[in-house]
Design a protein around this motif. Structure first.
Motif, PDB file in Angstrom:
ATOM      1  N   TYR A  38     -34.820 -15.145  -2.681  1.00  0.00           N
ATOM      2  CA  TYR A  38     -35.904 -15.892  -2.032  1.00  0.00           C
ATOM      3  C   TYR A  38     -35.502 -16.309  -0.617  1.00  0.00           C
ATOM      4  O   TYR A  38     -36.257 -16.113   0.344  1.00  0.00           O
ATOM      5  N   GLN A 166     -41.432 -12.625  -9.900  1.00  0.00           N
ATOM      6  CA  GLN A 166     -41.375 -12.664  -8.443  1.00  0.00           C
ATOM      7  C   GLN A 166     -41.963 -11.400  -7.821  1.00  0.00           C
ATOM      8  O   GLN A 166     -42.670 -11.451  -6.809  1.00  0.00           O
ATOM      9  N   PHE A 171     -43.525 -15.083  -4.300  1.00  0.00           N
ATOM     10  CA  PHE A 171     -42.691 -16.277  -4.398  1.00  0.00           C
ATOM     11  C   PHE A 171     -43.509 -17.516  -4.747  1.00  0.00           C
ATOM     12  O   PHE A 171     -43.133 -18.302  -5.617  1.00  0.00           O
TER      13      PHE A 171
END
Length: 395
Positions: A38, A166, A171
């Protein structure tokens, strides 16, 4: 003390605890492995910033857990603490979902997400108190090992699920969904975890100098071993791709193989702990790690790495599966503090392992890093011998 609230190792109430432990651990495992990706992909952070995030997270987790442990053992029930931690995890996921930049993610991590990580020692403490008050004494270690195996099972399934979410949801929606899950699981744990019978006496407020020395040896030995394991895990994809000439994704297959083997090893170790000395079994796991790292250091083919995962499973099954009980036994009546010291030793090891990657691998390469790991395991083994002698005289 006779059980005031008798139960059994595989009764309905105990099976419910196993399920809730898997869900509690699984929520964290849905988030933590995805955070590095991320940060790197969403905010285009350099490796130094990603590494700094996790070091800050570990340090904050140690501070939170230690502060909470100081007074958690005075509580009759831990469900409220678990609920607060899970709610903090849910809010942290909301913060990650709407974070405008790296600094926001960092602040969310060291405040809310680190606070949510304090749930883990509280789960271990609850399981020990449940075993002490509700199960026969001979089943305590096996119950703790089973709880640890439930967490391991959560880590087999949750990280792939986290990356799948994801990739499919993105996200923002992933963290929103997992944040809602955190809150729902926290509410379920608060309502469904059994209330324990009250203690007959308050836990001791302090230990002897011998107990303190024994704890210091335990923390040092486990921090070294968890540091070596952190180094092993982080460097494995690079060893597989650069030294063995295989695809980096094969490292994930190696980790999955080890995780699948760890569960029966943990259960077997818990059964053996009722018949043999706990420190001896932990030392056996440490010896398995030393042999593992020596063999990885010299490995030339991928099939050898798969064969070595049995040693990895013995190490994790004995050290992680029984280590929590060892720390709790050193602090009778203070399961919260003992569990926290164990998880903090893990966090310290993670920091040491990250530093080893940065220093040793940079100077000598990823293969020689495992030779260094073997030396660390040998040192930890020697410390465990001293720990065994110290525990004999302090108990």
């Amino acid at each position: 003390m006779p059980n005031a609230f008798p139960s059994s190792l595989y009764g309905p109430r105990t099976l419910l605890i196993y399920l809730l432990v898997m869900l509690l651990g699984g929520m964290y495992a849905l988030v933590a492995p995805t955070l590095s990706f991320y940060l790197a992909e969403h905010f285009h952070m350099r490796p130094l910033a990603v590494g700094g995030f996790f070091v800050a997270l570990a340090l904050a987790n140690i501070l939170y857990s230690q502060a909470i442990a100081r007074w958690s053992d005075r509580l009759q029930q831990r469900q409220g603490l678990i609920l607060v931690g899970m709610m903090s995890g849910g809010l942290a996921c909301l913060g990650f979902a709407f974070a405008p930049g790296y600094i926001w993610v960092l602040l969310t991590g060291i405040t809310l997400f680190s606070l949510s990580n304090a749930v883990l020692p509280q789960i271990f403490a609850f399981s020990r108190e449940y075993a002490d008050r509700c199960l026969p004494h001979r089943q305590t270690t096996l119950f703790n090992a089973t709880v640890r195996a439930c967490l391991a099972l959560a880590w087999v399934a949750a990280p792939p699920a986290g990356f799948f979410l994801q990739s499919r949801l993105g996200f923002e929606r992933q963290y929103l969904l997992v944040g809602a899950g955190y809150m729902l699981v926290g509410i379920a744990a608060y309502g469904l975890l059994p209330r324990l019978p009250k203690r007959t006496a308050a836990p001791p407020s302090s230990g002897s100098h011998k107990t303190t020395a024994t704890l210091a040896l335990a923390i040092l030995a486990f921090a070294l071993m968890f540091g070596a394991n952190q180094t092993y895990v982080l460097a494995l994809p690079l060893l597989v791709s650069r030294e063995l000439g295989a695809e980096a994704q094969m490292a994930g297959c190696l980790m999955g193989t080890a995780a699948a083997l760890e569960i029966p090893v943990m259960l077997l170790a818990g059964w053996l702990a009722a018949r043999h000395r706990l420190v001896g079994l932990v030392r056996f796991g440490c010896a398995a790690a030393a042999i593992l790292y020596c063999c990885v250091w010299q490995a030339q083919y991928l099939w050898q790495m798969f064969a070595l995962q049995f040693l990895n499973a013995i190490f994790v099954g004995c050290m992680a599966g029984l280590g929590i009980t060892l720390f709790q036994n050193l602090l009778p009546g203070r399961a919260g503090l003992g569990s926290t010291l164990f998880t903090n030793a893990n966090q310290i090891g993670n920091i040491l392992g990250s530093l080893a990657i940065a220093i040793v691998a940079d100077l000598h390469g990823y293969r020689d890093l495992y030779g260094f790991n073997a030396l660390v395991a040998a040192l930890a083994f020697a410390i465990l011998i001293l720990l065994d002698r110290s525990s004999r005289t302090s108990t």
